[in-house]
Design a protein around this motif. Sequence first.
Motif, PDB file in Angstrom:
ATOM      1  N   LEU A 228       0.830  -1.212   0.000  1.00  0.00           N
ATOM      2  CA  LEU A 228       0.000   0.000   0.000  1.00  0.00           C
ATOM      3  C   LEU A 228       0.865   1.262   0.000  1.00  0.00           C
ATOM      4  O   LEU A 228       0.604   2.223  -0.746  1.00  0.00           O
ATOM      5  CB  LEU A 228      -0.912  -0.005   1.220  1.00  0.00           C
ATOM      6  CG  LEU A 228      -2.008  -1.086   1.237  1.00  0.00           C
ATOM      7  CD1 LEU A 228      -2.738  -1.078   2.571  1.00  0.00           C
ATOM      8  CD2 LEU A 228      -2.989  -0.881   0.093  1.00  0.00           C
ATOM      9  N   LEU A 229       1.921   1.271   0.821  1.00  0.00           N
ATOM     10  CA  LEU A 229       2.802   2.439   0.861  1.00  0.00           C
ATOM     11  C   LEU A 229       3.504   2.659  -0.471  1.00  0.00           C
ATOM     12  O   LEU A 229       3.658   3.806  -0.925  1.00  0.00           O
ATOM     13  CB  LEU A 229       3.835   2.259   1.981  1.00  0.00           C
ATOM     14  CG  LEU A 229       3.300   2.331   3.417  1.00  0.00           C
ATOM     15  CD1 LEU A 229       4.420   2.035   4.408  1.00  0.00           C
ATOM     16  CD2 LEU A 229       2.682   3.706   3.693  1.00  0.00           C
ATOM     17  N   GLY A 231       2.370   1.882  -3.388  1.00  0.00           N
ATOM     18  CA  GLY A 231       1.404   2.444  -4.332  1.00  0.00           C
ATOM     19  C   GLY A 231       1.182   3.931  -4.097  1.00  0.00           C
ATOM     20  O   GLY A 231       1.096   4.722  -5.051  1.00  0.00           O
ATOM     21  N   GLU A 232       1.090   4.346  -2.819  1.00  0.00           N
ATOM     22  CA  GLU A 232       0.889   5.760  -2.517  1.00  0.00           C
ATOM     23  C   GLU A 232       2.106   6.604  -2.920  1.00  0.00           C
ATOM     24  O   GLU A 232       1.966   7.679  -3.514  1.00  0.00           O
ATOM     25  CB  GLU A 232       0.605   5.923  -1.026  1.00  0.00           C
ATOM     26  CG  GLU A 232      -0.730   5.325  -0.585  1.00  0.00           C
ATOM     27  CD  GLU A 232      -0.943   5.470   0.905  1.00  0.00           C
ATOM     28  OE1 GLU A 232      -0.077   6.086   1.556  1.00  0.00           O
ATOM     29  OE2 GLU A 232      -1.973   4.979   1.417  1.00  0.00           O
ATOM     30  N   LEU A 233       3.293   6.085  -2.610  1.00  0.00           N
ATOM     31  CA  LEU A 233       4.511   6.827  -2.955  1.00  0.00           C
ATOM     32  C   LEU A 233       4.691   6.924  -4.470  1.00  0.00           C
ATOM     33  O   LEU A 233       5.172   7.924  -4.988  1.00  0.00           O
ATOM     34  CB  LEU A 233       5.729   6.153  -2.316  1.00  0.00           C
ATOM     35  CG  LEU A 233       5.817   6.255  -0.790  1.00  0.00           C
ATOM     36  CD1 LEU A 233       6.988   5.436  -0.269  1.00  0.00           C
ATOM     37  CD2 LEU A 233       5.980   7.723  -0.375  1.00  0.00           C
ATOM     38  N   ARG A 234       4.299   5.884  -5.187  1.00  0.00           N
ATOM     39  CA  ARG A 234       4.398   5.942  -6.642  1.00  0.00           C
ATOM     40  C   ARG A 234       3.482   7.012  -7.191  1.00  0.00           C
ATOM     41  O   ARG A 234       3.819   7.738  -8.140  1.00  0.00           O
ATOM     42  CB  ARG A 234       4.050   4.579  -7.237  1.00  0.00           C
ATOM     43  CG  ARG A 234       4.315   4.509  -8.754  1.00  0.00           C
ATOM     44  CD  ARG A 234       3.802   3.235  -9.384  1.00  0.00           C
ATOM     45  NE  ARG A 234       4.282   2.034  -8.708  1.00  0.00           N
ATOM     46  CZ  ARG A 234       3.538   1.271  -7.933  1.00  0.00           C
ATOM     47  NH1 ARG A 234       2.260   1.612  -7.694  1.00  0.00           N
ATOM     48  NH2 ARG A 234       4.023   0.202  -7.352  1.00  0.00           N
ATOM     49  N   SER A 235       2.273   7.119  -6.610  1.00  0.00           N
ATOM     50  CA  SER A 235       1.343   8.162  -7.067  1.00  0.00           C
ATOM     51  C   SER A 235       1.890   9.557  -6.757  1.00  0.00           C
ATOM     52  O   SER A 235       1.758  10.486  -7.569  1.00  0.00           O
ATOM     53  CB  SER A 235      -0.013   7.975  -6.389  1.00  0.00           C
ATOM     54  OG  SER A 235      -0.555   6.717  -6.694  1.00  0.00           O
ATOM     55  N   GLU A 236       2.527   9.708  -5.600  1.00  0.00           N
ATOM     56  CA  GLU A 236       3.041  11.023  -5.211  1.00  0.00           C
ATOM     57  C   GLU A 236       4.257  11.442  -6.037  1.00  0.00           C
ATOM     58  O   GLU A 236       4.534  12.635  -6.173  1.00  0.00           O
ATOM     59  CB  GLU A 236       3.415  11.008  -3.724  1.00  0.00           C
ATOM     60  CG  GLU A 236       2.207  10.855  -2.808  1.00  0.00           C
ATOM     61  CD  GLU A 236       2.621  10.754  -1.349  1.00  0.00           C
ATOM     62  OE1 GLU A 236       3.847  10.846  -1.089  1.00  0.00           O
ATOM     63  OE2 GLU A 236       1.734  10.579  -0.484  1.00  0.00           O
TER      64      GLU A 236
END
Length: 420
Positions: A228-229, A231-236
């Motif tokens: 999950l982290l 995925g979030e960091l990739r989006s950011e």
Amino acid sequence: MTLFPAAEQGSANLARAALGVARLRDAMLALAFVLAAVARLSGVALPWLLVGQALAMLFGLNRLTVAALRRGLPPRLPLCAGLAGDLVALTEILAFTGGAANPLASLYLPVVLIAALLAPGRFVWALALAAVAAYGLLFYFHLPWPLAGGDAAYAFNLHLVGMWLTFALSALLIAGFVARLSRRLVEQEAALARAREAQLRNEQLIALGVQAAGAAHALSTPLNILTLLAGELRSETADRPELAADWAAMDAALLRCREALAELKEGGEPTPQAESLRHAFVRRLEGWRALKPGVRLAAELPPEDAPAASLSLLFWPAFFNLLNNAAEADPCEVRLNVEQREHALLIDIVNPRGALTDQQLSRAGLAPVESGKPAGLGIGVMLSHATLSRLGGTVRLENRAGGGVLARLELPLLPEGETR
């Protein structure tokens, strides 16, 4: 599945031994008939009808013994009945041919010896006491020793021949059985040593399995959090294309971790499906290459048109343990050759550098060994050895003449539709 495999094995061994005694009895009967014929042609005066009756009785009893053993009856009763018949027939023959004066009386000893080696303890003592009693009674109840018109020299020479014959038969029988018993004891000691070694290895594997199950349970939650982290960091960081390769490598690593946990769960109930071995290796080696991007893998795989085959799910962790060892020993290059034969899979894994010590080669797969790379030998080899042995395969490590280490795997292939 039997509840008492050791008892069944002991019964099978006793049945084979009882059949061996029956074959020996046939040989002795054949020799007795030959000697009786020679004595008759030589003019030895004996009650031939009574002697023939004793031999015929023993022959019939032996046939019944063999029939009972081949029908699968418990071997103790036929064995004991045959030995008791030996004692009775020998006593009859001695009673008809001079009693205790007959040198063949020493043949009581091989009968008691065979009983001591194979029969139950109480029967052995009963047979020994019966032999002692029968020998004592032969001093008083017997027909005369064969004479030729009162010729004492003839009787003495006949006695000497009988003594030699008794000694020869007793020596051969005792030497044969003692040698066979000694050989059997050596074989049993070797089997016990292998069993103790296998038990030790299994205990180590059970402990490792418990630890692996605990580790898998503990890692599942952190792995989901990391996914999950990531995925979030990739989006950011979508506006930073220079990080795309790093995110791809992280995704591949996380995917491989999830697959490893899934394989650990599936490994308890392997249900292999027949498929092209080339496709199976290509698919799994892609994931391995993602985890080892700095290692060049030179792989030769089976052709596309090779027959489909089944590989147990347990095989792959054993295979990748050895492949990882080779990659850690030489982080630049690993050579892999996979050959599919009609009923077997042959795999050679070569790392061109390093070498194994004689101690590492002798203990490889039997116990954890301290590993100082580049040899790349440790607990992974023990796990691979145990897994492949369970699947009916083998793994052998050897130093190559031109340098480096070769790990050679051989695994029988499952016919389509079968599982192990």
